[in-house]
Write a protein that holds these residues in place. Structure first.
Motif, short mmCIF file in Angstrom:
data_model
loop_
_atom_site.label_atom_id
_atom_site.label_comp_id
_atom_site.label_asym_id
_atom_site.label_seq_id
_atom_site.Cartn_x
_atom_site.Cartn_y
_atom_site.Cartn_z
N GLN A 79 0.75 -1.09 -0.14
CA GLN A 79 -0.11 -0.15 0.20
C GLN A 79 0.81 1.30 -0.01
O GLN A 79 1.95 1.48 0.64
CB GLN A 79 -0.80 0.06 1.21
CG GLN A 79 -2.00 1.29 1.34
CD GLN A 79 -2.67 1.17 2.57
OE1 GLN A 79 -2.62 0.09 3.32
NE2 GLN A 79 -3.60 2.08 2.65
N GLY A 95 -4.21 11.23 5.74
CA GLY A 95 -5.46 11.03 6.68
C GLY A 95 -6.25 12.49 7.23
O GLY A 95 -7.13 12.11 7.82
N GLU A 127 1.91 10.01 9.36
CA GLU A 127 0.51 9.59 9.27
C GLU A 127 0.48 8.11 9.19
O GLU A 127 -0.07 7.38 9.68
CB GLU A 127 -0.15 10.35 8.16
CG GLU A 127 -0.67 11.50 8.58
CD GLU A 127 -1.48 12.40 7.44
OE1 GLU A 127 -2.42 12.77 7.72
OE2 GLU A 127 -0.95 12.01 6.41
N THR A 138 -0.88 6.09 12.25
CA THR A 138 -2.10 5.70 11.96
C THR A 138 -2.51 4.96 10.91
O THR A 138 -3.63 4.47 10.69
CB THR A 138 -3.11 6.87 11.82
OG1 THR A 138 -2.81 7.56 10.65
CG2 THR A 138 -2.75 8.15 12.68
N GLY A 139 -1.45 4.49 10.09
CA GLY A 139 -1.78 3.45 8.96
C GLY A 139 -2.40 4.33 7.89
O GLY A 139 -2.97 3.89 6.82
N ASP A 192 -5.16 6.17 8.38
CA ASP A 192 -6.40 6.16 8.33
C ASP A 192 -7.10 7.22 9.03
O ASP A 192 -8.26 7.42 8.86
CB ASP A 192 -6.78 4.96 9.17
CG ASP A 192 -6.60 3.65 8.62
OD1 ASP A 192 -6.50 3.45 7.25
OD2 ASP A 192 -6.53 2.34 9.21
N ARG A 193 -6.16 8.04 9.73
CA ARG A 193 -6.91 9.46 10.47
C ARG A 193 -5.69 10.24 10.44
O ARG A 193 -4.64 9.83 10.38
CB ARG A 193 -7.38 8.91 11.94
CG ARG A 193 -6.53 8.35 12.82
CD ARG A 193 -7.01 7.97 13.93
NE ARG A 193 -6.28 7.60 14.96
CZ ARG A 193 -5.73 6.34 15.14
NH1 ARG A 193 -5.99 5.44 14.17
NH2 ARG A 193 -4.64 6.02 16.10
#
Length: 484
Positions: free
Chosen positions: A256, A284, A311, A315-316, A318-319
């Motif tokens: 990813q 994110g 990020e 947070t991966g 995600d946010r």
């Protein structure tokens, strides 16, 4: 203007150029000498097994904390410093490893945003020295060269981080990626700054070859553990071929990733006193109206890349990060030797632009952020660099150039650099000096003369560039650093 106190009208430069204090021998000097006795940073060994062997014998220190790894051609160090600041603002203890250093080898290793103390550097080196010697002997038994300076320094940095200990490591790749000694670490997040032509003798003569080698940081070395695949952040690439290679490498590995201008980027930027205001779009969330105390569009893009890397790690993707923490981190940034203003009268700035891409960013920033009516460039380069590629951009903002030779066996001869400069400047606007100190003294003379001739509206400036070693010498002479 500098104060004029001597009767002959010459400027008093005691507040501009200083003689560095002699370095006292000590533990740091002893350890640095031991590291320098190894093969230098231009004597690259295309291998990982030697560094990995040392790390494993020291208790798998390369796995002691999760990591963010950053490779590329330009912008790596600045981006790494930004990531460090962002993670620190989110209450993580960060170990950062960057290269090269400007004036002290300890600059390369930091914990909690602070350069490692000389005592800690020496202590940890002495603790790992028996293992380094053991690995050296094993390599010798195999008929192979011992650990190089950079391999040993990488092991030392990882040992410092394990000793601290840190929550996360931010590692700047030294050269390439696939076989760079930092690549013994399986990073949780991998970042790519702009990829261009540099170090062709080791990395290849094409953008595709260089990008492929740098993509080697995506390789996993641990196959029998549930190590997560790395998340990937790719900064804006000026070369389409580089982006094509990096994107293909990410896709073929099933990873990813996010690419600047598609998944994140700079929304807006405006000039501000001592820097710029930027609004960034992360992977994110959005981060409007941030003060960045660094000059140049390239630093805004480095900041966007750094936010995306933070990020991805935290947070991966995600946010969003805490907006106040992002603002706090970016507003406190420094980037020594990168468009760094050291003096104001006359304006003296230093920038380690050692390749065409770096020189292009310098030229763009000079046009955008510095209102100078007369510019003298002090230029010193390494012999394996592209002088015409750098001079193509230097001549866009410089009225004249003073060529010099840094204190290094790698330095380009002053006369060779002057010959190249005379293809871009009139012969009368090219001066040859023996040392960086001589070049600075001459540049200050010319700046004073230019301001005196032009009157109140004049703003003369001096730019020291061409290599980080030239910049490092200038910083010491200008009182901004001490040699190790």
């Amino acid at each position: 203007m500098t104060d004029r106190t001597e009767q002959d009208g010459a400027p008093d430069r005691d507040d501009v150029i200083v003689e560095p204090e002699p370095v006292e021998p000590g533990e740091l000097a002893r350890v640095y000498a031991a590291l320098l006795a190894r093969a230098g940073e231009t004597q690259v060994e295309l291998r990982l097994d030697a560094t990995r062997r040392a790390c494993e014998l020291l208790g798998d220190i390369h796995r002691a904390a999760p990591a963010i790894m950053i490779t590329g051609t330009n912008g790596k160090s600045s981006t790494a410093r930004m990531v460090d600041a962002l993670l620190s603002a989110h209450n993580l203890r960060v170990g950062r490893f960057t290269s090269p250093h400007l004036t002290r080898v300890t600059e390369r290793i930091s914990v909690d945003g602070i350069e490692v103390e000389a005592g800690t550097f020496a202590r940890v080196h002495d603790e790992i020295e028996p293992v380094l010697a053991l690995v050296d002997q094993g390599l010798a038994d195999e008929g192979r060269p011992g650990l190089t300076f950079f391999e040993a320094l990488t092991v030392l940095a990882l040992a410092v981080f394990a000793d601290a200990p840190v929550d996360v490591m931010v590692l700047e790749v030294g050269m390439g990626g696939e076989w760079d000694s930092t690549n013994v670490v399986d990073a949780r997040v991998c970042g790519f700054t702009a990829v261009g032509l540099d170090h062709q003798a080791f990395l290849g003569d094409t953008i595709e070859a260089i990008a492929t080698t740098k993509a080697g940081i995506l390789d996993r070395t641990v196959e029998d553990t549930p190590e997560p695949s790395p998340l990937v952040v790719i900064a804006r690439q000026p070369e389409e071929d580089a982006l094509a290679v990096l994107s293909e490498q990410v896709t073929s590995r099933g990873l990813q990733g996010w690419v600047e201008d598609e998944g994140f980027g700079v929304v807006e930027r405006t000039l501000a006193v001592d820097g710029q205001m930027v609004s960034l779009r992360g992977i994110g969330g959005d981060y409007p109206d941030l003060f960045l105390p660094l000059h140049g569009a390239h630093q805004a893009h480095n900041a966007a890349t750094a936010v995306a890397l933070a990020e991805a790690f935290l947070t991966g993707g995600d946010r969003a990060l805490a907006e106040d923490a992002v603002g706090e981190a970016l507003s406190s940034l420094t980037s020594p030797g990168r468009l760094e203003v050291l003096k104001s009268e006359p304006t003296i700035l230093v920038d380690g632009a050692h390749n065409p891409a770096g020189a292009a960013a310098l030229a763009d920033t000079m046009a955008e952020a510095f209102d100078l009516t007369d510019v003298t460039v002090v230029l010193g380069m390494f012999a394996d660099k592209d002088p015409h590629g750098v001079l193509e951009y230097v001549h866009r903002f410089a009225d004249r150039v003073i060529v010099t030779q840094a204190l290094s066996e790698r330095a380009m001869e002053s006369q060779d650099l002057a010959d190249a400069a005379q293809e871009w400047f009139d012969a009368d606007d090219v001066t040859v000096t023996a040392t960086v100190k001589d070049a600075l003294m001459r540049a200050i003379d010319l700046a004073d003369t230019a301001e005196a001739a032009a009157g109140e509206r004049a703003r003369a400036g001096i730019v020291v560039t061409g290599s980080l070693l030239t910049v490092a010498e200038a910083r010491v002479l200008l009182g901004a650093g001490e040699r190790s």
